[in-house]
Every structure is written in C-alpha cells, then in structure tokens.
Design a protein around this motif. Structure first.
Motif, short mmCIF file in Angstrom:
data_model
loop_
_atom_site.label_atom_id
_atom_site.label_comp_id
_atom_site.label_asym_id
_atom_site.label_seq_id
_atom_site.Cartn_x
_atom_site.Cartn_y
_atom_site.Cartn_z
N LYS A 196 43.89 -40.21 10.26
CA LYS A 196 44.09 -39.06 11.15
C LYS A 196 42.80 -38.28 11.36
O LYS A 196 42.62 -37.62 12.37
N VAL A 197 41.89 -38.37 10.36
CA VAL A 197 40.66 -37.58 10.39
C VAL A 197 39.51 -38.42 9.83
O VAL A 197 39.67 -39.12 8.83
N LEU A 198 38.35 -38.29 10.47
CA LEU A 198 37.12 -38.89 9.97
C LEU A 198 36.14 -37.77 9.70
O LEU A 198 36.16 -36.74 10.37
N VAL A 220 41.39 -38.21 14.84
CA VAL A 220 41.72 -39.52 15.37
C VAL A 220 43.11 -39.44 16.02
O VAL A 220 44.05 -38.93 15.42
N THR A 221 43.21 -39.98 17.24
CA THR A 221 44.50 -39.97 17.93
C THR A 221 45.21 -41.31 17.84
O THR A 221 46.38 -41.41 18.18
N ILE A 266 38.00 -53.04 16.21
CA ILE A 266 39.09 -52.08 16.10
C ILE A 266 38.58 -50.83 16.81
O ILE A 266 37.50 -50.32 16.48
N GLN A 267 39.31 -50.38 17.81
CA GLN A 267 38.93 -49.18 18.54
C GLN A 267 39.58 -47.98 17.88
O GLN A 267 40.77 -47.98 17.60
N ILE A 268 38.78 -46.96 17.62
CA ILE A 268 39.27 -45.71 17.02
C ILE A 268 39.25 -44.66 18.13
O ILE A 268 38.19 -44.26 18.60
N ASN A 269 40.43 -44.26 18.57
CA ASN A 269 40.54 -43.26 19.62
C ASN A 269 40.41 -41.88 19.00
O ASN A 269 41.06 -41.58 18.00
N ILE A 270 39.57 -41.03 19.61
CA ILE A 270 39.34 -39.69 19.07
C ILE A 270 39.64 -38.64 20.13
O ILE A 270 39.66 -38.93 21.32
N LEU A 290 27.31 -43.91 7.75
CA LEU A 290 28.62 -44.05 7.12
C LEU A 290 29.55 -42.98 7.64
O LEU A 290 29.13 -41.86 7.90
N ILE A 291 30.80 -43.34 7.78
CA ILE A 291 31.84 -42.40 8.20
C ILE A 291 32.90 -42.40 7.11
O ILE A 291 33.37 -43.46 6.68
N PHE A 292 33.27 -41.20 6.66
CA PHE A 292 34.24 -41.06 5.58
C PHE A 292 35.64 -40.95 6.16
O PHE A 292 35.87 -40.18 7.08
N ILE A 293 36.56 -41.71 5.61
CA ILE A 293 37.93 -41.71 6.08
C ILE A 293 38.71 -40.67 5.28
O ILE A 293 38.79 -40.73 4.06
#
Length: 120
Positions: free
Chosen positions: A73-75, A85-86, A95-99, A115-118
């Motif tokens: 839900k959030v990055l 994240v939508t 993998i497409q991450i819609n925001i 790096l992106i934190f999940i």
C-alpha cells in the motif's frame, strides 16, 4: 630483605591488576527491511523504471518481487518520501506499480539503482 622484596612484588601485582572492563556485546536484532529496486529499463515510456507519462514504476517480474508487492500500500524512497500505491499489474517481464502521484517527480530517488522500502 627477601620478605620486603616479596611484599613489594605482592603490592605491585595487586595494584597493577587488570581493571579493564570488557564490554558485553549484545547482538542487535534488526528486522530486515523489505526492499526492491526498479528495473533498469528505459525507452520512450520509462526512465530507469519510472514512468515518463504514467503514474507507475516497474520492477522485474520475479516470484520474490511478486510476493513482496502482493499487498503493498505504501513505498518509502531513500530520502524518506512516502509514495502511496493504488495497485499492481503483472505484465511480464515486469510488475507495474501504480501510484497516486506523478511518477516523474520521484525519478531522482526512485529510479534504478535506488532501493525502495516496502511498507505494507
């Protein structure tokens, strides 16, 4: 005289005793961060994994990325910016991450190899 030398040695030994304290090192248990890195892909639509016109990021399709992103839900980006994240769309080989927001505003801190934190 021998007794005096013996007494002196005894006093010297006790006064020079090793008073150094050993620090006990307790291992710090840290929760491992769940991170991803965007795809190193650029074309007319993508810039190192960041959508040029789309509100999307892309990552390489792998089973581990799929698992990490399934309920995201959030990055959090490297500068601490939170990105909502939508949804995600699997479109192999990505993998497409819609925001929610325009992806291009995050190109400096989200693009490959950052790096992106999940944060679920």
């Amino acid at each position: 005289m021998k007794k005096l030398v013996y007494l002196f040695c005894l006093i010297a030994l006790t006064s020079c005793k090793d008073d150094t304290k050993k620090e006990e090192i307790t291992p710090v248990v840290q929760e491992t961060e769940k991170t991803i890195s965007l795809s190193n892909y650029s074309d007319e639509n993508w810039e190192k994994g960041v959508g040029r016109e789309y509100n999307m990021f892309i990552v390489d399709f792998t089973e581990s990325n799929k698992e990490l992103l399934k309920d995201v839900k959030v990055l959090e980006l490297v500068d601490g910016t939170i990105v909502k994240v939508t949804g995600i769309t699997i479109s192999e080989p990505f993998i497409q991450i819609n925001i929610e927001e325009t992806a291009q505003q995050f190109k400096e801190t989200a693009s490959y190899p950052n790096l992106i934190f999940i944060k679920k």
